[in-house]
Design a protein around this motif. Structure first.
Motif, short mmCIF file in Angstrom:
data_model
loop_
_atom_site.label_atom_id
_atom_site.label_comp_id
_atom_site.label_asym_id
_atom_site.label_seq_id
_atom_site.Cartn_x
_atom_site.Cartn_y
_atom_site.Cartn_z
N GLN A 1 -4.34 6.42 -8.13
CA GLN A 1 -5.47 5.48 -8.13
C GLN A 1 -6.08 5.34 -9.52
O GLN A 1 -6.60 4.30 -9.88
CB GLN A 1 -6.54 5.95 -7.12
CG GLN A 1 -6.13 5.67 -5.68
CD GLN A 1 -7.02 6.37 -4.65
OE1 GLN A 1 -7.71 7.34 -4.97
NE2 GLN A 1 -7.00 5.87 -3.43
N THR B 1 0.87 -1.18 0.00
CA THR B 1 0.00 0.00 0.00
C THR B 1 0.90 1.23 0.00
O THR B 1 1.71 1.42 0.92
CB THR B 1 -0.90 0.04 1.26
OG1 THR B 1 -1.57 -1.21 1.36
CG2 THR B 1 -1.93 1.15 1.15
N VAL C 1 1.29 5.16 0.42
CA VAL C 1 0.55 6.22 1.12
C VAL C 1 1.20 7.56 0.82
O VAL C 1 2.43 7.64 0.68
CB VAL C 1 0.59 5.98 2.65
CG1 VAL C 1 -0.25 7.02 3.38
CG2 VAL C 1 0.11 4.59 2.99
N SER D 1 -1.69 -0.84 -4.24
CA SER D 1 -2.80 0.11 -4.15
C SER D 1 -2.29 1.39 -3.48
O SER D 1 -1.19 1.40 -2.90
CB SER D 1 -3.95 -0.49 -3.34
OG SER D 1 -3.49 -0.82 -2.05
N THR E 1 -3.37 5.02 -1.11
CA THR E 1 -4.34 5.64 -0.22
C THR E 1 -3.72 6.84 0.49
O THR E 1 -2.49 6.93 0.61
CB THR E 1 -4.84 4.61 0.83
OG1 THR E 1 -5.80 5.24 1.66
CG2 THR E 1 -3.69 4.12 1.71
N THR E 2 -4.58 7.72 1.00
CA THR E 2 -4.09 8.78 1.88
C THR E 2 -4.30 8.38 3.34
O THR E 2 -3.87 9.08 4.25
CB THR E 2 -4.88 10.10 1.64
OG1 THR E 2 -6.27 9.81 1.70
CG2 THR E 2 -4.53 10.74 0.32
N ASP E 3 -4.97 7.26 3.53
CA ASP E 3 -5.36 6.82 4.88
C ASP E 3 -4.25 5.96 5.51
O ASP E 3 -4.20 4.75 5.30
CB ASP E 3 -6.68 6.04 4.76
CG ASP E 3 -7.40 6.00 6.08
OD1 ASP E 3 -6.84 6.52 7.07
OD2 ASP E 3 -8.51 5.45 6.13
N ILE F 1 -2.31 10.98 -4.82
CA ILE F 1 -2.90 9.66 -4.60
C ILE F 1 -4.08 9.44 -5.55
O ILE F 1 -4.23 8.35 -6.13
CB ILE F 1 -3.34 9.49 -3.12
CG1 ILE F 1 -2.08 9.40 -2.23
CG2 ILE F 1 -4.23 8.27 -2.92
CD1 ILE F 1 -1.16 8.21 -2.50
#
Ligand code: NAD
Length: 438
Positions: A40, A27, A29, A65, A67-69, A36
């Motif tokens: 994506q 992942t 980030v 993948s 994500t910003t999370d 991001i």
């Protein structure tokens, strides 16, 4: 193994993508939501040959993948890479605030044994700082390890460099942490890539010492080039003669307008600063820094002399990025060169295959950006080659002869044999070699 890479810039994106290619589930980030969102959609926010295809492939196959999370990505991962920027502070020290922020978030989300792997270029002692921050923020409930795994990739050949490195450096306190990192890099180990296993401090030092040495080599040949101009020697022949000595080696002996980019300037500055903090003056590195500044500035009178002054004249500049095959303008020598030429009254028309968008925010507003080499050359009094993009190695001199007002080429990268350009009807000025042509 699940991996989280914090920071999806040059280093983080390449690291995450290549580890996905090695079979890890990664992942990526970043706190930059636009970056991001683009990733994506499969859009690559940087120019890096081969990266887009590899990102697309690994995203399709479900191993990559974005994500910003950060919190869930950390909680799921066994290995968390820190690949955020460490830009220079005004005094030259590396700004570790991004690294510290990420360490805090890792501490907040520590839910089991994890290996925190620092890929950012950081001063000696940062691993210890990260360990302290993670321990404080996690309340000491879970075990973890902090590893230094500095990155040596070069922009423009980043995928190749990551997949076929000269060595992988792993600095850790425990064998358990080393084993986790070795598992991630299993394909490299299998391919016979040497691994240097050390303590955290030595690993951190290896990165700075390597970049400091490479910057020294560049500055050395740049000064040799200057001397060659004065004594009538040819720096390319001199560099070849030096480089064939196995103790010296041929790499990083290419003269030019001074080093730039996101690493050498800031890392050499940081080495000088680290030395000072520890009561030592690293004299050689201090000299490298001042030589590099002088070499960049030396290009302005060089162009002026070749043109007999630049006031009221037009310069066609090929290449803006700090080197070929990248859109990176950070510390590019072209910035002071363009500023200097414009300050002395020149009009600058410029073309770069990848860096023009970034350049717009950094160069004086009066720069005229063109769509290709030949449009840039139209009506100019001089053609200056500033970046070694491959397409500038294959210029159509017949066309240029018609388009330029004056048949003059100033080549700051020595891309051509002087006699060849002279034979095409130009006056040719390069670095560390005698002028050719009428
Ligand atoms: P970069 O600026 O391209 O990328 C850094 C990314 O980190 C940015 O996208 C930024 O938004 C993100 N970021 C910052 N703080 C964050 C946070 N708290 N959470 C999530 N994301 C965050 O930088 P880079 O060129 O990839 O360099 C990263 C590090 O690697 C630096 O220390 C650099 O010296 C080192 N390095 C760079 C290269 C190179 O060629 N670029 C090579 C070797 C090592």
């Amino acid at each position: 193994m699940k991996i989280c890479v914090v920071g999806s810039g040059y280093v983080g994106l390449v690291t995450g993508t290549c580890l996905a290619e090695f079979g890890m589930t990664v992942t990526g980030v970043d706190k930059d939501a636009a970056k991001i969102a683009a990733l994506q959609r499969g859009e690559i926010p940087i120019y890096e040959p081969g990266l887009e295809e590899l990102v697309e492939k690994n995203m399709k196959q479900g191993r990559l993948s974005f994500t910003t999370d950060l919190a869930p990505a950390i909680r799921e991962a066994r290995g968390v890479f820190i690949a955020v920027g460490t830009p220079p502070l005004p005094d030259g020290r590396a700004d570790l605030s991004f690294v510290r922020q990420v360490a805090e978030l890792i501490g907040d989300n520590l839910n089991g044994y994890k290996v925190v792997i620092n890929k950012s270029t950081v001063p000696v002692g940062t691993g210890q700082m990260v360990e302290t921050v993670v321990r404080e923020r996690s309340g000491g409930d879970h075990e973890f390890a902090v590893v230094s795994n500095p990155e040596f990739l070069r922009e423009g050949s980043a995928i190749e460099d990551f997949m076929h490195p000269d060595r992988v450096v792993v600095g850790a306190k425990t064998q358990r942490a080393v084993d986790v990192v070795l598992e991630m890099y299993a394909p490299l180990k299998a391919a016979g890539v040497p691994f240097v296993i050390s303590n955290v401090e030595s690993a951190e030092m290896i990165k700075y010492a390597s970049n400091g040495f490479l910057a020294t080599k560049i500055s050395f040949i740049n000064e040799v080039a200057e001397l060659c101009e004065r004594v009538g020697a040819d720096v390319d022949v001199v560099a070849r003669g030096m480089g064939l000595d196995n103790r010296i080696g041929p790499k990083f002996l290419h003269p030019g307008p001074g080093f730039g980019g996101s690493c050498f300037p800031k890392d050499t500055l940081a080495v000088a600063q680290i030395a000072e903090e520890h009561g030592m003056s690293f004299e050689l590195i201090d000299a490298v820094l001042s030589v590099n500044e002088r070499i960049k500035r030396r290009m302005i009178p060089k162009i002026e002399e070749a043109m007999g002054g630049v006031a009221g004249k037009t310069i066609a500049l090929l290449g803006l990025a700090f080197k070929g095959d990248t859109d990176d303008m950070r510390e590019s020598p072209t910035i002071p060169i363009v500023e200097g030429l414009i300050a002395h009254g020149a009009t600058v028309r410029a073309f770069d295959p990848a860096a023009m968008e970034v350049a717009r925010g950094l160069l004086p507003e009066s720069v005229v950006y063109c769509d290709d080499t030949y449009e840039t050359a139209r009506g100019a009094d001089c053609l200056v080659i500033a970046t070694e993009w491959n397409q500038f190695r294959a210029l159509e001199f017949d066309r240029l002869l018609e388009l330029l007002k004056t048949p003059l080429v100033v080549d700051l990268r020595n891309l051509y044999e002087p006699a060849r350009v002279a034979a095409a009807g130009f006056r040719y000025v390069s670095v560390g070699r005698s002028e050719a042509g009428a």
